[in-house]
Design an enzyme around this catalytic site. Structure first.
Site, PDB file in Angstrom:
ATOM      1  N   LYS A 102       2.999   3.896   7.276  1.00 63.46           N
ATOM      2  CA  LYS A 102       3.873   2.758   6.951  1.00 63.46           C
ATOM      3  C   LYS A 102       4.995   3.229   6.017  1.00 63.46           C
ATOM      4  O   LYS A 102       6.149   2.817   6.154  1.00 63.46           O
ATOM      5  CB  LYS A 102       3.073   1.627   6.284  1.00 63.46           C
TER       6      LYS A 102
ATOM      7  N   GLU B  73       0.809  -1.222   0.000  1.00 64.78           N
ATOM      8  CA  GLU B  73       0.000   0.000   0.000  1.00 64.78           C
ATOM      9  C   GLU B  73       0.843   1.273   0.000  1.00 64.78           C
ATOM     10  O   GLU B  73       0.347   2.350  -0.296  1.00 64.78           O
ATOM     11  CB  GLU B  73      -0.953   0.018   1.203  1.00 64.78           C
TER      12      GLU B  73
HETATM   13  P1  NAD Z   1      -2.427  -7.552  12.958  1.00 65.37           P
HETATM   14  O1  NAD Z   1      -3.265  -6.334  13.107  1.00 65.37           O
HETATM   15  O2  NAD Z   1      -3.079  -8.884  12.884  1.00 65.37           O
HETATM   16  O3  NAD Z   1      -1.359  -7.638  14.158  1.00 65.37           O
HETATM   17  C1  NAD Z   1      -0.625  -6.535  14.587  1.00 65.37           C
HETATM   18  C2  NAD Z   1       0.065  -6.928  15.880  1.00 65.37           C
HETATM   19  O4  NAD Z   1       0.864  -5.820  16.321  1.00 65.37           O
HETATM   20  C3  NAD Z   1      -0.901  -7.251  17.028  1.00 65.37           C
HETATM   21  O5  NAD Z   1      -0.466  -8.395  17.719  1.00 65.37           O
HETATM   22  C4  NAD Z   1      -0.825  -6.017  17.917  1.00 65.37           C
HETATM   23  O6  NAD Z   1      -1.112  -6.285  19.283  1.00 65.37           O
HETATM   24  C5  NAD Z   1       0.613  -5.600  17.707  1.00 65.37           C
HETATM   25  N1  NAD Z   1       0.838  -4.169  17.961  1.00 65.37           N
HETATM   26  C6  NAD Z   1       0.149  -3.113  17.486  1.00 65.37           C
HETATM   27  N2  NAD Z   1       0.674  -1.960  17.942  1.00 65.37           N
HETATM   28  C7  NAD Z   1       1.723  -2.302  18.723  1.00 65.37           C
HETATM   29  C8  NAD Z   1       2.667  -1.551  19.451  1.00 65.37           C
HETATM   30  N3  NAD Z   1       2.624  -0.214  19.476  1.00 65.37           N
HETATM   31  N4  NAD Z   1       3.631  -2.216  20.144  1.00 65.37           N
HETATM   32  C9  NAD Z   1       3.685  -3.573  20.132  1.00 65.37           C
HETATM   33  N5  NAD Z   1       2.796  -4.326  19.457  1.00 65.37           N
HETATM   34  C10 NAD Z   1       1.831  -3.707  18.757  1.00 65.37           C
HETATM   35  O7  NAD Z   1      -1.512  -7.280  11.688  1.00 65.37           O
HETATM   36  P2  NAD Z   1      -0.995  -8.232  10.513  1.00 65.37           P
HETATM   37  O8  NAD Z   1      -2.026  -8.286   9.464  1.00 65.37           O
HETATM   38  O9  NAD Z   1      -0.461  -9.449  11.103  1.00 65.37           O
HETATM   39  O10 NAD Z   1       0.204  -7.316   9.950  1.00 65.37           O
HETATM   40  C11 NAD Z   1       1.514  -7.446  10.483  1.00 65.37           C
HETATM   41  C12 NAD Z   1       2.443  -6.552   9.698  1.00 65.37           C
HETATM   42  O11 NAD Z   1       2.416  -6.890   8.313  1.00 65.37           O
HETATM   43  C13 NAD Z   1       2.070  -5.064   9.757  1.00 65.37           C
HETATM   44  O12 NAD Z   1       3.265  -4.316   9.855  1.00 65.37           O
HETATM   45  C14 NAD Z   1       1.379  -4.799   8.435  1.00 65.37           C
HETATM   46  O13 NAD Z   1       1.522  -3.465   8.035  1.00 65.37           O
HETATM   47  C15 NAD Z   1       2.111  -5.751   7.517  1.00 65.37           C
HETATM   48  N6  NAD Z   1       1.373  -6.244   6.355  1.00 65.37           N
HETATM   49  C16 NAD Z   1       0.128  -6.764   6.501  1.00 65.37           C
HETATM   50  C17 NAD Z   1      -0.520  -7.290   5.374  1.00 65.37           C
HETATM   51  C18 NAD Z   1      -1.894  -7.908   5.476  1.00 65.37           C
HETATM   52  O14 NAD Z   1      -2.502  -8.192   4.438  1.00 65.37           O
HETATM   53  N7  NAD Z   1      -2.437  -8.150   6.651  1.00 65.37           N
HETATM   54  C19 NAD Z   1       0.098  -7.261   4.121  1.00 65.37           C
HETATM   55  C20 NAD Z   1       1.382  -6.698   4.026  1.00 65.37           C
HETATM   56  C21 NAD Z   1       2.006  -6.215   5.153  1.00 65.37           C
HETATM   57  O1  DAU Z   2      -2.238  -4.793   0.639  1.00 64.74           O
HETATM   58  C1  DAU Z   2      -1.735  -5.092   1.898  1.00 64.74           C
HETATM   59  C2  DAU Z   2      -2.689  -4.546   2.920  1.00 64.74           C
HETATM   60  O2  DAU Z   2      -3.850  -5.359   2.839  1.00 64.74           O
HETATM   61  C3  DAU Z   2      -2.145  -4.530   4.330  1.00 64.74           C
HETATM   62  O3  DAU Z   2      -1.043  -3.669   4.378  1.00 64.74           O
HETATM   63  C4  DAU Z   2      -3.216  -4.081   5.317  1.00 64.74           C
HETATM   64  O4  DAU Z   2      -2.741  -4.162   6.638  1.00 64.74           O
HETATM   65  C5  DAU Z   2      -4.417  -4.987   5.159  1.00 64.74           C
HETATM   66  O5  DAU Z   2      -5.461  -4.543   5.992  1.00 64.74           O
HETATM   67  C6  DAU Z   2      -4.889  -5.016   3.701  1.00 64.74           C
HETATM   68  O6  DAU Z   2      -5.467  -3.753   3.320  1.00 64.74           O
HETATM   69  P1  DAU Z   2      -6.785  -3.677   2.397  1.00 64.74           P
HETATM   70  O7  DAU Z   2      -7.430  -2.389   2.633  1.00 64.74           O
HETATM   71  O8  DAU Z   2      -6.494  -4.085   1.000  1.00 64.74           O
HETATM   72  O9  DAU Z   2      -7.612  -4.903   3.072  1.00 64.74           O
HETATM   73  P2  DAU Z   2      -9.120  -5.033   3.582  1.00 64.74           P
HETATM   74  O10 DAU Z   2      -9.289  -6.459   3.970  1.00 64.74           O
HETATM   75  O11 DAU Z   2      -9.492  -3.986   4.549  1.00 64.74           O
HETATM   76  O12 DAU Z   2      -9.944  -4.769   2.245  1.00 64.74           O
HETATM   77  C7  DAU Z   2      -9.712  -5.538   1.071  1.00 64.74           C
HETATM   78  C8  DAU Z   2     -10.633  -5.000  -0.007  1.00 64.74           C
HETATM   79  O13 DAU Z   2     -11.985  -5.301   0.353  1.00 64.74           O
HETATM   80  C9  DAU Z   2     -10.574  -3.501  -0.162  1.00 64.74           C
HETATM   81  O14 DAU Z   2     -10.767  -3.173  -1.541  1.00 64.74           O
HETATM   82  C10 DAU Z   2     -11.780  -3.001   0.640  1.00 64.74           C
HETATM   83  C11 DAU Z   2     -12.780  -4.121   0.476  1.00 64.74           C
HETATM   84  N1  DAU Z   2     -13.700  -4.329   1.614  1.00 64.74           N
HETATM   85  C12 DAU Z   2     -13.157  -4.488   2.861  1.00 64.74           C
HETATM   86  C13 DAU Z   2     -13.965  -4.693   3.957  1.00 64.74           C
HETATM   87  C14 DAU Z   2     -13.369  -4.844   5.337  1.00 64.74           C
HETATM   88  C15 DAU Z   2     -15.073  -4.422   1.415  1.00 64.74           C
HETATM   89  O15 DAU Z   2     -15.561  -4.311   0.271  1.00 64.74           O
HETATM   90  N2  DAU Z   2     -15.868  -4.615   2.501  1.00 64.74           N
HETATM   91  C16 DAU Z   2     -15.377  -4.739   3.773  1.00 64.74           C
HETATM   92  O16 DAU Z   2     -16.181  -4.908   4.718  1.00 64.74           O
END
Ligand code: NAD
Ligand code: DAU
Length: 333
Positions: free
Chosen positions: A149, A123
């Site tokens: 980020k 993102e």
């Molecule tokens: P998540 O929200 O499931 O978990 C985040 C974790 O960080 C939680 O355990 C929370 O308690 C901890 N946390 C939050 N703030 C904190 C702080 N100030 N100090 C210590 N711990 C803290 O997130 P996720 O989906 O597992 O994402 C993990 C990492 O990967 C993030 O950096 C996110 O930006 C990145 N990322 C996520 C995705 C995705 O699709 N979910 C994709 C690419 C990158």
């Molecule tokens: O691309 C990586 C990112 O993916 C991570 O860095 C973020 O932490 C993670 O949250 C995710 O971001 P998105 O915004 O892409 O994910 P989200 O699951 O929130 O939404 C995915 C798509 O679905 C987006 O186009 C918004 C849409 N959406 C999401 C929700 C929660 C809906 O249409 N309805 C919903 O209720």
């Protein structure tokens, strides 16, 4: 290697910890603040491992960080606020954790000459209509989540250039799989479909995401930690792209429901249309994704079906208030 995994009680961090304990000789210390998204349930099956230790604390707290760092070789920073919608309604914690928290970790890494890996996101590049982002594409984030980020990534890069810190950055595309908090598209839609609740689709549902199975991302982060070149950034994209509506329809099929549960709702402000990553650089290190989206989605639906113990407390607690604020309607009983 002894590794501090910050944010290791979250979705991707806990999958990383599980994979690393199973596939390497690493000792792991998880430092996690335990926000609503951080849950010890995510680490239940590794809690008794003698190579695992948990410390509750915030990355922006220098004392907590110092306490977790004793004798370690590397920091892998997953800790973040991760939901774009929450960054729009309440951005404060995103700035604190991503800016201040990353700074505190970098200072600690510098003081102890540790290897530092920052887990980042596609993102930071913003939206792309056609083609894919490479590691040298400009950063054009859209939301407070992605902007903070991106700021953290720039700070990490500055510590490499200015202080010679051994830094690495991994930018992942949309992850999905077991243990993902049900505010994100796939687990939210799966649990609503299983319960017969409405499935809220933003805008026209035509936004495209590049889906990456969580165990593949966790493996790529481990690969970069072990083999990445200091100072480099690695994109880690999933093998498949898919429109939201197609994802939602497939989930409905897998849950034995029909399209009548779909509810189109107001679009997310600043909603990125499409994400797509070119991942040649991490593939050249020897990593590749092992899970295609169709198979990974089926596995994910099965996991949520079979693990009600994990999600039932979430769906019956404060999540319901969040849900009402976010969508304007409630979940069923
Ligand atoms: P998540 O929200 O499931 O978990 C985040 C974790 O960080 C939680 O355990 C929370 O308690 C901890 N946390 C939050 N703030 C904190 C702080 N100030 N100090 C210590 N711990 C803290 O997130 P996720 O989906 O597992 O994402 C993990 C990492 O990967 C993030 O950096 C996110 O930006 C990145 N990322 C996520 C995705 C995705 O699709 N979910 C994709 C690419 C990158
Ligand atoms: O691309 C990586 C990112 O993916 C991570 O860095 C973020 O932490 C993670 O949250 C995710 O971001 P998105 O915004 O892409 O994910 P989200 O699951 O929130 O939404 C995915 C798509 O679905 C987006 O186009 C918004 C849409 N959406 C999401 C929700 C929660 C809906 O249409 N309805 C919903 O209720």
């Amino acid at each position: 290697m002894r590794v501090v995994v910050t944010g290791g009680a979250g979705f991707i961090g806990s999958n990383f910890v599980r994979g690393r304990l199973a596939g390497s000789a690493d000792e792991i210390v998880v430092l996690d603040k335990l926000t609503y998204a951080g849950r010890l349930e995510n680490l239940r099956d590794v809690a008794a491992d003698p190579r695992f230790r948990f410390v509750q604390g915030a990355i922006e707290d220098p004392d907590a960080v110092a306490g977790a760092l004793e004798g370690v070789d590397a920091i892998v920073n997953f800790a973040a606020e991760t939901h774009v919608d929450r960054s729009i309604s309440e951005p404060d914690a995103f700035v604190r954790t991503h800016a201040l928290g990353t700074f505190v970790l970098l200072e600690a890494a510098r003081a102890h000459a540790l290897r530092y890996l920052q887990v980042s996101t596609d993102e930071v590049y913003g939206s792309i209509e056609e083609g894919s982002f490479t590691e040298s594409s400009p950063l054009e984030p859209s939301s407070p989540y992605s902007a903070t980020k991106a700021g953290a990534d720039l700070l990490v890069a500055s510590y490499q250039r200015t202080f010679g810190l051994h830094t690495l950055i991994c930018r992942g595309s949309n992850n999905y799989g077991p243990y993902q908090y049900p505010e994100k598209l796939i687990p939210l839609m799966v649990l609503n479909a299983l319960a017969g609740d409405r499935l809220p689709v933003y805008g026209d549902g035509r936004n495209v995401r590049n889906w990456l199975f969580v165990e593949d991302f966790a493996a790529a982060i481990g690969f970069v930690l072990d083999h990445g070149r200091p100072g480099e950034t690695y994109n880690v994209g999933g093998p498949d792209e898919c429109e939201n509506l197609a994802v939602v329809r497939r989930i409905l099929e897998l849950c034995g429901r029909d399209d009548s549960l779909i509810e189109y709702v107001t679009d997310r402000p600043g909603h990125d249309r499409r994400y797509s990553l070119a991942s040649e650089k991490v593939r050249a290190l020897g990593w590749s994704a092992s899970m295609r989206f169709e198979a990974g989605l089926e596995r994910t639906v099965t996991w949520y079906r079979e693990n009600e113990w994990w999600w039932q407390p979430i769906r019956s607690g404060a999540y319901r208030d969040y849900y009402l604020r976010q969508y304007g309607f409630t979940l069923g009983p």
